[in-house]
Write a protein that holds these residues in place. Sequence first.
Motif, PDB file in Angstrom:
ATOM      1  N   GLU A  23      -5.176  34.000  50.238  1.00  0.00           N
ATOM      2  CA  GLU A  23      -4.196  35.021  49.859  1.00  0.00           C
ATOM      3  C   GLU A  23      -3.383  34.587  48.646  1.00  0.00           C
ATOM      4  O   GLU A  23      -3.111  35.390  47.744  1.00  0.00           O
ATOM      5  CB  GLU A  23      -3.273  35.334  51.036  1.00  0.00           C
ATOM      6  N   LEU A  24      -3.011  33.306  48.606  1.00  0.00           N
ATOM      7  CA  LEU A  24      -2.275  32.795  47.447  1.00  0.00           C
ATOM      8  C   LEU A  24      -3.136  32.879  46.191  1.00  0.00           C
ATOM      9  O   LEU A  24      -2.643  33.248  45.116  1.00  0.00           O
ATOM     10  CB  LEU A  24      -1.827  31.352  47.683  1.00  0.00           C
ATOM     11  N   GLN A  25      -4.425  32.546  46.321  1.00  0.00           N
ATOM     12  CA  GLN A  25      -5.310  32.608  45.161  1.00  0.00           C
ATOM     13  C   GLN A  25      -5.460  34.044  44.665  1.00  0.00           C
ATOM     14  O   GLN A  25      -5.428  34.295  43.462  1.00  0.00           O
ATOM     15  CB  GLN A  25      -6.687  32.009  45.491  1.00  0.00           C
ATOM     16  N   GLU A  26      -5.592  34.978  45.581  1.00  0.00           N
ATOM     17  CA  GLU A  26      -5.682  36.391  45.192  1.00  0.00           C
ATOM     18  C   GLU A  26      -4.405  36.833  44.472  1.00  0.00           C
ATOM     19  O   GLU A  26      -4.463  37.593  43.499  1.00  0.00           O
ATOM     20  CB  GLU A  26      -5.938  37.262  46.414  1.00  0.00           C
ATOM     21  N   THR A  27      -3.280  36.346  44.937  1.00  0.00           N
ATOM     22  CA  THR A  27      -2.001  36.667  44.300  1.00  0.00           C
ATOM     23  C   THR A  27      -1.976  36.133  42.874  1.00  0.00           C
ATOM     24  O   THR A  27      -1.596  36.845  41.943  1.00  0.00           O
ATOM     25  CB  THR A  27      -0.831  36.083  45.124  1.00  0.00           C
ATOM     26  N   LEU A  28      -2.392  34.880  42.702  1.00  0.00           N
ATOM     27  CA  LEU A  28      -2.413  34.304  41.361  1.00  0.00           C
ATOM     28  C   LEU A  28      -3.428  35.009  40.465  1.00  0.00           C
ATOM     29  O   LEU A  28      -3.156  35.239  39.280  1.00  0.00           O
ATOM     30  CB  LEU A  28      -2.718  32.807  41.431  1.00  0.00           C
ATOM     31  N   ASP A  29      -4.570  35.349  41.018  1.00  0.00           N
ATOM     32  CA  ASP A  29      -5.593  36.050  40.236  1.00  0.00           C
ATOM     33  C   ASP A  29      -5.062  37.383  39.711  1.00  0.00           C
ATOM     34  O   ASP A  29      -5.398  37.797  38.604  1.00  0.00           O
ATOM     35  CB  ASP A  29      -6.853  36.292  41.070  1.00  0.00           C
ATOM     36  N   SER A  30      -4.253  38.055  40.500  1.00  0.00           N
ATOM     37  CA  SER A  30      -3.734  39.366  40.101  1.00  0.00           C
ATOM     38  C   SER A  30      -2.757  39.285  38.939  1.00  0.00           C
ATOM     39  O   SER A  30      -2.539  40.278  38.245  1.00  0.00           O
ATOM     40  CB  SER A  30      -3.074  40.057  41.292  1.00  0.00           C
ATOM     41  N   ILE A  31      -2.203  38.133  38.692  1.00  0.00           N
ATOM     42  CA  ILE A  31      -1.218  37.975  37.620  1.00  0.00           C
ATOM     43  C   ILE A  31      -1.853  38.177  36.253  1.00  0.00           C
ATOM     44  O   ILE A  31      -1.235  38.722  35.344  1.00  0.00           O
ATOM     45  CB  ILE A  31      -0.514  36.611  37.736  1.00  0.00           C
ATOM     46  N   LYS A  32      -3.109  37.799  36.123  1.00  0.00           N
ATOM     47  CA  LYS A  32      -3.795  37.968  34.836  1.00  0.00           C
ATOM     48  C   LYS A  32      -3.897  39.435  34.452  1.00  0.00           C
ATOM     49  O   LYS A  32      -3.956  39.763  33.279  1.00  0.00           O
ATOM     50  CB  LYS A  32      -5.197  37.359  34.895  1.00  0.00           C
ATOM     51  N   ASP A  33      -3.914  40.330  35.432  1.00  0.00           N
ATOM     52  CA  ASP A  33      -4.117  41.753  35.189  1.00  0.00           C
ATOM     53  C   ASP A  33      -2.827  42.564  35.209  1.00  0.00           C
ATOM     54  O   ASP A  33      -2.883  43.788  35.163  1.00  0.00           O
ATOM     55  CB  ASP A  33      -5.086  42.319  36.241  1.00  0.00           C
ATOM     56  N   ARG A  34      -1.708  41.904  35.266  1.00  0.00           N
ATOM     57  CA  ARG A  34      -0.449  42.646  35.351  1.00  0.00           C
ATOM     58  C   ARG A  34      -0.207  43.442  34.073  1.00  0.00           C
ATOM     59  O   ARG A  34      -0.598  43.038  32.983  1.00  0.00           O
ATOM     60  CB  ARG A  34       0.716  41.711  35.651  1.00  0.00           C
ATOM     61  N   ARG A  35       0.426  44.565  34.219  1.00  0.00           N
ATOM     62  CA  ARG A  35       0.642  45.462  33.080  1.00  0.00           C
ATOM     63  C   ARG A  35       1.950  45.150  32.351  1.00  0.00           C
ATOM     64  O   ARG A  35       2.011  45.259  31.137  1.00  0.00           O
ATOM     65  CB  ARG A  35       0.647  46.904  33.552  1.00  0.00           C
ATOM     66  N   ILE A  36       2.982  44.814  33.071  1.00  0.00           N
ATOM     67  CA  ILE A  36       4.279  44.536  32.447  1.00  0.00           C
ATOM     68  C   ILE A  36       4.324  43.048  32.111  1.00  0.00           C
ATOM     69  O   ILE A  36       4.253  42.203  32.983  1.00  0.00           O
ATOM     70  CB  ILE A  36       5.441  44.916  33.394  1.00  0.00           C
ATOM     71  N   ARG A  37       4.435  42.755  30.842  1.00  0.00           N
ATOM     72  CA  ARG A  37       4.370  41.368  30.396  1.00  0.00           C
ATOM     73  C   ARG A  37       5.682  40.886  29.785  1.00  0.00           C
ATOM     74  O   ARG A  37       5.699  39.908  29.063  1.00  0.00           O
ATOM     75  CB  ARG A  37       3.232  41.204  29.398  1.00  0.00           C
ATOM     76  N   SER A  38       6.769  41.548  30.086  1.00  0.00           N
ATOM     77  CA  SER A  38       8.053  41.138  29.522  1.00  0.00           C
ATOM     78  C   SER A  38       8.594  39.876  30.192  1.00  0.00           C
ATOM     79  O   SER A  38       9.452  39.205  29.646  1.00  0.00           O
ATOM     80  CB  SER A  38       9.068  42.263  29.632  1.00  0.00           C
ATOM     81  N   PHE A  39       8.079  39.559  31.345  1.00  0.00           N
ATOM     82  CA  PHE A  39       8.501  38.379  32.095  1.00  0.00           C
ATOM     83  C   PHE A  39       7.438  37.301  31.901  1.00  0.00           C
ATOM     84  O   PHE A  39       6.253  37.599  32.038  1.00  0.00           O
ATOM     85  CB  PHE A  39       8.628  38.763  33.578  1.00  0.00           C
ATOM     86  N   PRO A  40       7.793  36.051  31.573  1.00  0.00           N
ATOM     87  CA  PRO A  40       6.780  35.003  31.342  1.00  0.00           C
ATOM     88  C   PRO A  40       5.842  34.837  32.555  1.00  0.00           C
ATOM     89  O   PRO A  40       6.282  34.838  33.701  1.00  0.00           O
ATOM     90  CB  PRO A  40       7.605  33.742  31.125  1.00  0.00           C
ATOM     91  N   ALA A  41       4.570  34.710  32.275  1.00  0.00           N
ATOM     92  CA  ALA A  41       3.542  34.667  33.324  1.00  0.00           C
ATOM     93  C   ALA A  41       3.791  33.542  34.331  1.00  0.00           C
ATOM     94  O   ALA A  41       3.631  33.746  35.536  1.00  0.00           O
ATOM     95  CB  ALA A  41       2.156  34.535  32.705  1.00  0.00           C
TER      96      ALA A  41
END
Length: 111
Positions: A23-41
């Motif tokens: 579940e943690l890995q899936e959470t981290l994987d989803s970060i690459k596809d986030r749409r709002i990028r105003s917050f540092p990855a």
Amino acid sequence: MPPPPIPAKLRDTLKDYPEHIEELQETLDSIKDRRIRSFPAFHYAVWKLEDCLSDFIAEAGAEVATAETSGDPHAIARATEKERLMIYARSICIGLANLSELRAYFDATKA
């Protein structure tokens, strides 16, 4: 590009809970596809990990309550130990020094 790494200390802490690691890995994987990028990855990743780990703590707390209702001392001990472990796992995330490999990943990929 490889997926963002779950920090080694966190992975080791949760080694007996592969479903949590997944579940943690899936959470981290989803970060690459986030749409709002105003917050540092990196900071977004830490926030998402903490959120996930907080959910694990809540689930473990519910398991403690269920075990206490059953009155089974072994079930209570197992559930209590799991809750302690989940609290410890979240504290690893809060101690950002343990997240250097995750920071390095996001610095290298600029995700």
